[in-house]
Design a protein around this motif. Structure first.
Motif, PDB file in Angstrom:
ATOM      1  N   GLY A  19      -8.275 -26.711  11.624  1.00 37.26           N
ATOM      2  CA  GLY A  19      -7.022 -26.601  11.715  1.00 37.26           C
ATOM      3  C   GLY A  19      -6.197 -26.831  10.627  1.00 37.26           C
ATOM      4  N   LEU A  20      -6.705 -27.538   9.575  1.00 42.80           N
ATOM      5  CA  LEU A  20      -6.017 -27.327   8.260  1.00 42.80           C
ATOM      6  C   LEU A  20      -6.189 -26.276   7.483  1.00 42.80           C
ATOM      7  CD1 LEU A  20      -7.628 -30.902   6.847  1.00 42.80           C
ATOM      8  CD2 LEU A  20      -5.118 -30.323   7.058  1.00 42.80           C
ATOM      9  N   ALA A  21      -7.410 -25.471   7.605  1.00 45.90           N
ATOM     10  CA  ALA A  21      -7.416 -24.100   6.845  1.00 45.90           C
ATOM     11  C   ALA A  21      -6.478 -23.076   7.714  1.00 45.90           C
ATOM     12  CB  ALA A  21      -8.783 -23.678   7.230  1.00 45.90           C
ATOM     13  N   ALA A  22      -6.178 -23.361   8.927  1.00 45.01           N
ATOM     14  CA  ALA A  22      -5.361 -22.486   9.742  1.00 45.01           C
ATOM     15  C   ALA A  22      -3.890 -22.780   9.317  1.00 45.01           C
ATOM     16  CB  ALA A  22      -5.469 -22.670  11.212  1.00 45.01           C
ATOM     17  N   ALA A  23      -3.564 -23.995   9.208  1.00 40.82           N
ATOM     18  CA  ALA A  23      -2.179 -24.443   8.812  1.00 40.82           C
ATOM     19  C   ALA A  23      -1.765 -23.910   7.450  1.00 40.82           C
ATOM     20  CB  ALA A  23      -1.947 -25.749   9.102  1.00 40.82           C
ATOM     21  N   LEU A  24      -2.846 -24.147   6.496  1.00 43.33           N
ATOM     22  CA  LEU A  24      -2.603 -23.841   5.045  1.00 43.33           C
ATOM     23  C   LEU A  24      -2.437 -22.273   4.923  1.00 43.33           C
ATOM     24  CD1 LEU A  24      -5.009 -26.220   3.051  1.00 43.33           C
ATOM     25  CD2 LEU A  24      -2.568 -26.685   3.791  1.00 43.33           C
ATOM     26  N   ALA A  25      -3.448 -21.714   5.518  1.00 37.13           N
ATOM     27  CA  ALA A  25      -3.191 -20.088   5.401  1.00 37.13           C
ATOM     28  C   ALA A  25      -2.106 -19.519   6.062  1.00 37.13           C
ATOM     29  CB  ALA A  25      -4.421 -19.341   6.214  1.00 37.13           C
ATOM     30  N   ALA A  26      -1.614 -19.978   7.142  1.00 34.58           N
ATOM     31  CA  ALA A  26      -0.183 -19.478   7.743  1.00 34.58           C
ATOM     32  C   ALA A  26       1.054 -19.943   6.997  1.00 34.58           C
ATOM     33  CB  ALA A  26      -0.192 -20.114   9.054  1.00 34.58           C
ATOM     34  N   ALA A  27       0.792 -21.010   6.558  1.00 36.11           N
ATOM     35  CA  ALA A  27       2.091 -21.690   5.799  1.00 36.11           C
ATOM     36  C   ALA A  27       2.094 -20.720   4.184  1.00 36.11           C
ATOM     37  CB  ALA A  27       1.956 -23.230   5.319  1.00 36.11           C
ATOM     38  N   ARG A  28       1.055 -20.665   3.694  1.00 33.96           N
ATOM     39  CA  ARG A  28       1.162 -19.796   2.604  1.00 33.96           C
ATOM     40  C   ARG A  28       1.482 -18.403   2.935  1.00 33.96           C
ATOM     41  NH1 ARG A  28      -4.579 -19.893   1.594  1.00 33.96           N
ATOM     42  NH2 ARG A  28      -4.537 -22.000   1.356  1.00 33.96           N
ATOM     43  N   GLN A  29       1.642 -17.948   3.958  1.00 33.80           N
ATOM     44  CA  GLN A  29       2.078 -16.508   4.372  1.00 33.80           C
ATOM     45  C   GLN A  29       3.384 -16.360   5.017  1.00 33.80           C
ATOM     46  OE1 GLN A  29      -0.551 -14.659   2.758  1.00 33.80           O
ATOM     47  NE2 GLN A  29      -0.101 -13.237   4.476  1.00 33.80           N
ATOM     48  N   GLY A  30       4.044 -17.700   4.853  1.00 30.57           N
ATOM     49  CA  GLY A  30       5.368 -17.752   5.114  1.00 30.57           C
ATOM     50  C   GLY A  30       5.916 -18.249   6.574  1.00 30.57           C
ATOM     51  N   LEU A  31       4.712 -18.766   7.274  1.00 25.71           N
ATOM     52  CA  LEU A  31       5.197 -19.224   8.731  1.00 25.71           C
ATOM     53  C   LEU A  31       5.683 -20.734   8.844  1.00 25.71           C
ATOM     54  CD1 LEU A  31       2.423 -18.147  11.336  1.00 25.71           C
ATOM     55  CD2 LEU A  31       4.621 -16.681  10.280  1.00 25.71           C
ATOM     56  N   THR A  32       6.444 -21.063   9.673  1.00 24.40           N
ATOM     57  CA  THR A  32       6.667 -22.514   9.588  1.00 24.40           C
ATOM     58  C   THR A  32       5.665 -23.088  10.325  1.00 24.40           C
ATOM     59  OG1 THR A  32       8.943 -22.005   9.185  1.00 24.40           O
ATOM     60  CG2 THR A  32       8.608 -24.253  10.304  1.00 24.40           C
ATOM     61  N   VAL A  33       4.861 -24.113  10.143  1.00 25.21           N
ATOM     62  CA  VAL A  33       3.672 -24.581  10.986  1.00 25.21           C
ATOM     63  C   VAL A  33       4.158 -26.037  11.189  1.00 25.21           C
ATOM     64  CG1 VAL A  33       1.373 -25.078  10.700  1.00 25.21           C
ATOM     65  CG2 VAL A  33       2.132 -23.116   9.420  1.00 25.21           C
ATOM     66  N   THR A  34       3.615 -26.361  12.431  1.00 25.90           N
ATOM     67  CA  THR A  34       3.580 -27.785  12.836  1.00 25.90           C
ATOM     68  C   THR A  34       2.055 -28.227  13.121  1.00 25.90           C
ATOM     69  OG1 THR A  34       5.889 -27.659  13.646  1.00 25.90           O
ATOM     70  CG2 THR A  34       4.664 -29.777  14.442  1.00 25.90           C
ATOM     71  N   LEU A  35       1.650 -29.206  12.342  1.00 27.98           N
ATOM     72  CA  LEU A  35       0.352 -29.638  12.630  1.00 27.98           C
ATOM     73  C   LEU A  35       0.266 -30.974  13.277  1.00 27.98           C
ATOM     74  CD1 LEU A  35      -2.783 -29.047  11.658  1.00 27.98           C
ATOM     75  CD2 LEU A  35      -2.227 -30.123   9.606  1.00 27.98           C
ATOM     76  N   VAL A  36      -0.361 -30.676  14.700  1.00 25.98           N
ATOM     77  CA  VAL A  36      -0.563 -31.883  15.600  1.00 25.98           C
ATOM     78  C   VAL A  36      -1.862 -32.310  15.729  1.00 25.98           C
ATOM     79  CG1 VAL A  36       0.476 -32.589  17.887  1.00 25.98           C
ATOM     80  CG2 VAL A  36       1.419 -30.449  16.979  1.00 25.98           C
ATOM     81  N   ASP A  37      -1.987 -33.700  15.567  1.00 27.06           N
ATOM     82  CA  ASP A  37      -3.215 -34.255  15.563  1.00 27.06           C
ATOM     83  C   ASP A  37      -3.274 -35.708  16.160  1.00 27.06           C
ATOM     84  OD1 ASP A  37      -6.071 -33.663  14.610  1.00 27.06           O
ATOM     85  OD2 ASP A  37      -5.691 -35.561  13.766  1.00 27.06           O
ATOM     86  N   ALA A  38      -4.470 -35.941  16.966  1.00 28.20           N
ATOM     87  CA  ALA A  38      -4.387 -37.164  17.660  1.00 28.20           C
ATOM     88  C   ALA A  38      -4.746 -38.416  16.516  1.00 28.20           C
ATOM     89  CB  ALA A  38      -5.300 -36.988  18.458  1.00 28.20           C
ATOM     90  N   ALA A  39      -5.556 -37.742  15.551  1.00 22.27           N
ATOM     91  CA  ALA A  39      -5.726 -38.961  14.404  1.00 22.27           C
ATOM     92  C   ALA A  39      -4.806 -39.516  13.757  1.00 22.27           C
ATOM     93  CB  ALA A  39      -7.133 -38.459  13.862  1.00 22.27           C
ATOM     94  N   PRO A  40      -5.045 -40.707  13.208  1.00 18.45           N
ATOM     95  CA  PRO A  40      -3.721 -41.220  12.141  1.00 18.45           C
ATOM     96  C   PRO A  40      -3.687 -40.342  10.758  1.00 18.45           C
ATOM     97  CG  PRO A  40      -5.561 -42.866  12.603  1.00 18.45           C
ATOM     98  CD  PRO A  40      -6.015 -41.899  13.381  1.00 18.45           C
ATOM     99  N   GLN A  41      -4.858 -39.914  10.541  1.00 14.60           N
ATOM    100  CA  GLN A  41      -4.800 -39.180   9.267  1.00 14.60           C
ATOM    101  C   GLN A  41      -5.384 -37.783   9.408  1.00 14.60           C
ATOM    102  OE1 GLN A  41      -6.007 -41.148   5.409  1.00 14.60           O
ATOM    103  NE2 GLN A  41      -6.607 -42.865   7.225  1.00 14.60           N
TER     104      GLN A  41
END
Ligand SMILES: Cc1cc2nc3c(=O)[nH]c(=O)nc-3n(C[C@H](O)[C@H](O)[C@H](O)COP(=O)(O)OP(=O)(O)OC[C@H]3O[C@@H](n4cnc5c(N)ncnc54)[C@H](O)[C@@H]3O)c2cc1C
Length: 489
Positions: A19-41
């Motif tokens: 998920g982190l790799a996907a979010a970073l790659a998409a954000a770098r390319q200009g998408l607005t990303v919301t990263l949703v995760d159950a864990a506190p970190q």
């Protein structure tokens, strides 16, 4: 341009390596990303971090590949600061639905509505709207039952590691690590390095199983070196390794005080007369992992066996939905990273016509092919003992949530003619409890003698009825948008 007139929004569920790799790659390319995760970190299972309140000063001592984690963590912080990624920790996604826009020309695929419950108590509802979705929810451990496995002191191998990495605590003083799979070595090495006495590492696979996959494994010297490092750590801490062995019973009255370990024959049967007791206060046990597929199944994505089916771009067969990491098959953190990067690049290309960074795509695709071959070779080595059900006595609890013993499952099959998990569930309640059969499903399937079927659960998490009642109202009339500024504060 999208129907809402802004940059395309991508929701990524799961902030592990994929998920982190996907979010970073998409954000770098200009998408607005919301990263949703159950864990506190962020970090997922592999990069699980100690709770912030613990003030850990040397967290890296518990981790492998810390520099990869630093790169992901710092990248996330940069994108969050720039407003390109909104990180929503402590958000437990229970379902995702597709909301059809009124104007199909503007928005032919509709918008995804991610429904989550916020906070440790998982009581406050929250929703995230997005034009595309990456499912990166990882996998979960399988534990097969044996007499005594419900005693306090018996934990899953990953659970023991989570206590150590996330809570900075040891599950006990003297541990046996047992079961099968590549996870056992890092767990045993981690416990030993943190000060536990590891009385034995008991692995069902043996030299013959490794030899069968040796040519395929040898093609990955980096991975073999990683295994050799764990083996050296075990040697340094004098951890006895019992391959082709299994734990047949856990003993104790109020809590665990010993386990019986026995040798396996080449067919996976316990060799008579080989059992011996090993005193311990902790048994960390795991029999492999299964992908989390619930969210993908809810959206109607095709599932092959137990993994979400994806194409070369990590796209599922549902338009606008990508899947990456262990939800598409168990393969380790490096494979999850490569798949996540491809999913993020593909999402940017498809949702925003961005030309993908070709060299990044090519290197991730090459790594993915290599690591998938390695994962298949590893998968062929590690299997639970073929005849593990022989050790399951009638009074062994199979479904912990509903306290269903093996005798009831056997009676449902032998006397009442149940031939599938659903019928066993209706007759015995096995699989009807809190975990909805995630834990006992493999065991019931084993006792039935059938493959574990794909489970069609409408919700990925248990949820209060009131939340469900609220969510059935038309979300376009009463949306509860999450305010990124608040969430990142
Ligand atoms: C308990 C455990 C311990 C492990 N330990 C090791 C180890 O020591 N060494 C090793 O090499 N490999 C280990 N693995 C395997 C390794 O963690 C994986 O290979 C790697 O982390 C996979 O990355 P991923 O991004 O696919 O999934 P994960 O890292 O599992 O990340 C998935 C993320 O999705 C989130 N999530 C899941 N469902 C939902 C939901 N419904 N709503 C919101 N968020 C959700 C989870 O909180 C998690 O943060 C472990 C796996 C497990 C399950």
């Amino acid at each position: 341009m999208t129907a809402h007139g802004e940059r395309p929004r991508l929701a990524v569920v799961g902030a592990g390596p994929a998920g982190l790799a996907a979010a970073l790659a998409a954000a770098r390319q200009g998408l607005t990303v919301t990263l949703v995760d159950a864990a506190p970190q962020a970090g997922g299972q592999f990069h699980r971090q100690p709770a912030e309140g613990l003030g850990a000063r040397r967290a890296r001592a518990l981790h492998h590949r810390w520099s990869t984690w630093e790169r992901l963590r710092d990248g996330l912080a940069r994108h969050v600061a720039a407003g390109r990624i909104t990180h929503l920790p402590d958000h437990h996604v229970w379902t995702v639905e597709r909301e059809k826009d009124t104007d199909p020309d503007l928005d032919p695929d509709g918008t995804f509505v991610v429904h989550a419950l916020r906070g440790p108590a998982q009581e406050e509802p929250a929703t995230v709207r997005a034009d595309g979705l990456v499912i990166a929810t990882g996998g979960y451990e399988t534990v097969l039952p044996f007499p005594g496995w419900t005693l306090p002191g018996v934990v899953t191998a990953g659970g023991a590691q989570a206590m150590l990495k996330g809570g900075l605590v040891l599950p006990g003083r003297t541990a046996v690590v047992a079961g099968t799979g590549p996870l056992l070595m890092p767990v045993a090495a981690g416990l030993a390095a943190a000060g536990a006495r590891v009385a034995a590492l008991v692995e069902a696979a043996g030299a013959r199983d490794v030899a069968r996959s040796a040519p395929a494994l040898a093609a990955h010297p980096g991975k073999l070196a990683e295994g050799a490092r764990y083996a050296a750590e075990l040697l340094r801490h004098r951890v006895p390794v019992r391959s082709r062995h299994t734990v047949v019973a856990a003993h104790g009255t109020d809590r665990l005080d010993a386990v019986t370990v026995a040798a396996l024959d080449p067919d996976g049967r316990v060799r008579t007369g080989t059992g011996h007791r090993v005193p311990c206060d902790t048994l960390a046990v795991g029999h492999g992992m299964l992908p989390h597929t619930d969210l993908a199944e809810t959206l109607g994505c095709a599932v092959d066996g137990r993994r979400v089916r994806v194409d070369d771009e990590q796209r599922t067969d549902v338009p606008g939905v990508w899947a990456a990491g262990e939800t598409t098959g168990i393969g380790g953190a490096d494979l999850a990273l490569a798949e996540g990067r491809i999913a993020g690049l593909s999402a940017a290309a498809r949702l925003d016509s961005r030309t993908p960074d070709r060299s990044s795509w090519r290197s991730a695709a090459a790594a993915r092919s290599r690591l998938r071959r390695f994962a298949s070779a590893v998968d062929a080595v590690y299997r639970p003992p073929a005849h593990w059900t022989d050790q399951v006595t009638d009074d062994t609890v199979v479904c912990r949530c509903e306290e269903v013993p093996a005798a009831d499952v056997r009676a449902a099959v032998g006397e009442l003619g149940a031939g599938d998990l659903r019928t066993v569930k209706l007759l015995t309640r096995a699989g009807m409890g809190w975990c909805q059969g995630r834990m006992c499903g493999p065991a019931v399937a084993g006792l039935l003698g059938c493959e574990l079927p794909v489970s069609r659960r409408p919700f990925a998490r248990p949820l209060p009825l009131g939340v469900l009642a609220g969510a059935t109202e038309d979300p376009t009339e009463d949306p509860q948008p999450v305010r990124p500024e608040e969430e990142n504060a």
